[in-house]
Motif scaffolding. Sequence first.
Motif, PDB file in Angstrom:
ATOM      1  N   ALA A 217       0.841  -1.206   0.000  1.00  0.00           N
ATOM      2  CA  ALA A 217       0.000   0.000   0.000  1.00  0.00           C
ATOM      3  C   ALA A 217       0.870   1.248   0.000  1.00  0.00           C
ATOM      4  CB  ALA A 217      -0.928  -0.011   1.208  1.00  0.00           C
ATOM      5  N   ALA A 218       1.913   1.223   0.826  1.00  0.00           N
ATOM      6  CA  ALA A 218       2.771   2.397   0.947  1.00  0.00           C
ATOM      7  C   ALA A 218       3.601   2.623  -0.310  1.00  0.00           C
ATOM      8  CB  ALA A 218       3.688   2.242   2.163  1.00  0.00           C
ATOM      9  N   THR A 219       4.206   1.563  -0.852  1.00  0.00           N
ATOM     10  CA  THR A 219       5.156   1.763  -1.945  1.00  0.00           C
ATOM     11  C   THR A 219       4.511   1.925  -3.313  1.00  0.00           C
ATOM     12  OG1 THR A 219       5.445  -0.630  -2.222  1.00  0.00           O
ATOM     13  CG2 THR A 219       6.968   0.504  -0.729  1.00  0.00           C
ATOM     14  N   THR A 220       3.256   1.507  -3.454  1.00  0.00           N
ATOM     15  CA  THR A 220       2.583   1.663  -4.752  1.00  0.00           C
ATOM     16  C   THR A 220       1.619   2.835  -4.779  1.00  0.00           C
ATOM     17  OG1 THR A 220       0.743   0.198  -4.156  1.00  0.00           O
ATOM     18  CG2 THR A 220       2.701  -0.829  -5.163  1.00  0.00           C
ATOM     19  N   SER A 264      -7.982   0.947 -16.386  1.00  0.00           N
ATOM     20  CA  SER A 264      -6.925   0.072 -15.882  1.00  0.00           C
ATOM     21  C   SER A 264      -5.582   0.783 -15.991  1.00  0.00           C
ATOM     22  CB  SER A 264      -6.896  -1.241 -16.673  1.00  0.00           C
ATOM     23  OG  SER A 264      -6.648  -0.979 -18.048  1.00  0.00           O
ATOM     24  N   ARG A 265      -4.598   0.295 -15.251  1.00  0.00           N
ATOM     25  CA  ARG A 265      -3.257   0.866 -15.305  1.00  0.00           C
ATOM     26  C   ARG A 265      -2.268  -0.177 -14.808  1.00  0.00           C
ATOM     27  NH1 ARG A 265      -5.365   2.661 -10.471  1.00  0.00           N
ATOM     28  NH2 ARG A 265      -3.942   2.778  -8.691  1.00  0.00           N
ATOM     29  N   THR A 266      -0.995   0.068 -15.029  1.00  0.00           N
ATOM     30  CA  THR A 266       0.050  -0.785 -14.473  1.00  0.00           C
ATOM     31  C   THR A 266       0.891   0.046 -13.517  1.00  0.00           C
ATOM     32  OG1 THR A 266       1.524  -0.299 -16.333  1.00  0.00           O
ATOM     33  CG2 THR A 266       0.149  -2.281 -16.492  1.00  0.00           C
ATOM     34  N   VAL A 267       1.401  -0.608 -12.486  1.00  0.00           N
ATOM     35  CA  VAL A 267       2.208   0.063 -11.481  1.00  0.00           C
ATOM     36  C   VAL A 267       3.557  -0.645 -11.391  1.00  0.00           C
ATOM     37  CG1 VAL A 267       2.416   0.670  -9.042  1.00  0.00           C
ATOM     38  CG2 VAL A 267       0.187   0.775 -10.163  1.00  0.00           C
ATOM     39  N   MET A 344       2.674   8.396   0.144  1.00  0.00           N
ATOM     40  CA  MET A 344       3.559   8.120  -0.974  1.00  0.00           C
ATOM     41  C   MET A 344       3.451   9.179  -2.054  1.00  0.00           C
ATOM     42  SD  MET A 344       5.549   5.851  -0.146  1.00  0.00           S
ATOM     43  CE  MET A 344       6.423   6.142  -1.676  1.00  0.00           C
ATOM     44  N   VAL A 345       2.265   9.709  -2.307  1.00  0.00           N
ATOM     45  CA  VAL A 345       2.135  10.785  -3.292  1.00  0.00           C
ATOM     46  C   VAL A 345       2.980  11.977  -2.864  1.00  0.00           C
ATOM     47  CG1 VAL A 345       0.553  12.454  -4.319  1.00  0.00           C
ATOM     48  CG2 VAL A 345      -0.126  10.069  -4.124  1.00  0.00           C
ATOM     49  N   SER A 346       2.916  12.318  -1.594  1.00  0.00           N
ATOM     50  CA  SER A 346       3.703  13.446  -1.091  1.00  0.00           C
ATOM     51  C   SER A 346       5.194  13.174  -1.230  1.00  0.00           C
ATOM     52  CB  SER A 346       3.353  13.710   0.378  1.00  0.00           C
ATOM     53  OG  SER A 346       1.995  14.048   0.521  1.00  0.00           O
ATOM     54  N   ARG A 361       0.317   6.809 -12.139  1.00  0.00           N
ATOM     55  CA  ARG A 361       0.670   5.698 -11.253  1.00  0.00           C
ATOM     56  C   ARG A 361      -0.428   5.421 -10.226  1.00  0.00           C
ATOM     57  NH1 ARG A 361       5.287   2.956  -9.828  1.00  0.00           N
ATOM     58  NH2 ARG A 361       5.555   2.432  -7.623  1.00  0.00           N
ATOM     59  N   THR A 362      -1.083   6.467  -9.740  1.00  0.00           N
ATOM     60  CA  THR A 362      -2.078   6.324  -8.678  1.00  0.00           C
ATOM     61  C   THR A 362      -3.508   6.281  -9.186  1.00  0.00           C
ATOM     62  OG1 THR A 362      -2.115   8.732  -8.371  1.00  0.00           O
ATOM     63  CG2 THR A 362      -0.602   7.465  -6.975  1.00  0.00           C
TER      64      THR A 362
END
Length: 421
Positions: A217-220, A264-267, A344-346, A361-362
């Motif tokens: 959760a934190a890193t993605t 959809s997206r990829t991370v 993580m965004v910050s 990414r988010t």
Amino acid sequence: MTSSKPRRSPGEGGVYEYRLRNGEKRYYWKATIQVGNERKPVVRRGFTSRPEAAKDMRAAMKQSDDGLFADPGKVTVGEWLDAWLAGLRLSPTRDTYEQMIRVTLKPHVGDVKLAKLTTARVNALYRKLEERGSARGGPLAVRSVRLAAAVLSMALKAAVEAEPPLISRNPAARATPPRLRDELASTVLAWSSEQLDSFLTWAAEHDQEHVALWYVAATTGMRRGELLALDWRDVKGDVISVYRNARPGPGGKPVIGPTKTRKSRTVDLDDETVAVLRAWRVRRGGLHLGLVRESAPVFGDENGQRLTPKSASTAFDRAVARCRAALGEEAFQRISLHGLRHTMVSIWLTAGVPVKVVAERTGHTVATMLSTYAHVIPGSQATAANQVAALRRHSAGAGDEPTVEGTALRLARGKMPGQGA
């Protein structure tokens, strides 16, 4: 001697003037009309002109003559919200409205009579939601309060336009929900990178049941529902495919649907997060091979059942409380599970990742990023994936203190806390 002024026949009704506390004029009508199987007095207030009140009275009396008049005095806000919702088409948006009505609106104003809901009462609802409207009793995010306000206003507008009308005006039309620009000033959104380090390092030792979820959760920066909707087939090497979302359904059980944006997206994953997920899969497989099949949820319980959104948030709240008790309450403030996403965004934006890359990414829009976060510094998505570990190594510093990097390497070697070598 009789008066020359004509008398109204019984039930004809009349329009009358009254004044508000500030001295402004308002008008109401009163008439005895047929409501269902009985005749009863009906009063409607709040009109700004006599002709407006008279027009509404004539319409109500015609509805009464046609047998269509519904007594708004008996309809509650909750009953009307349910009736309004039932008339909407099935869609993810309707599901969102249903959850907002069930979780946020009905518990606070569901029992209020629709005809007695005032603008002042609506404003009081918004302030209450801002202060303690979340399921955990804390502040409800400004965006969530605004969504609740939008849903309520749409439903009340429909009550005005119903045939026959249930209310004469929309009390939410002039209410004042919070502004989006108030969000950052009113809500603690994130931890610093040092605080995130402290929590994840503690969780690796003391919350092994959930540490992988907190770490990913934190890193993605993924949303809670996106994380809980992941199956192992969605994790390929150093990339996660995000195309589903788990939302609370009947009884709290997760219902799987499209992402919030329906896109959809990829991370991309940094090496440490890849190591954490691999070690987590090894551990799950050690419990039962069925827990690591391609269609199995990444974050499930020991029976292979997908974690519910509520249970995940509750587990995070408990972990934060235990960590603060162990490290000291001054170590960091309480945040929600969603706060890891804000964290993580910050961190990414501060580290120099471009706003467009973070938005992609988010799953945010660029407009949302610009309206919510102040720091926009150029970079790349590759930087976003790798900066996670770099920031943590930098924040941990030298010395013998355990670092998140060390935690990840221990996980990569399969030495989860409590498992031994």
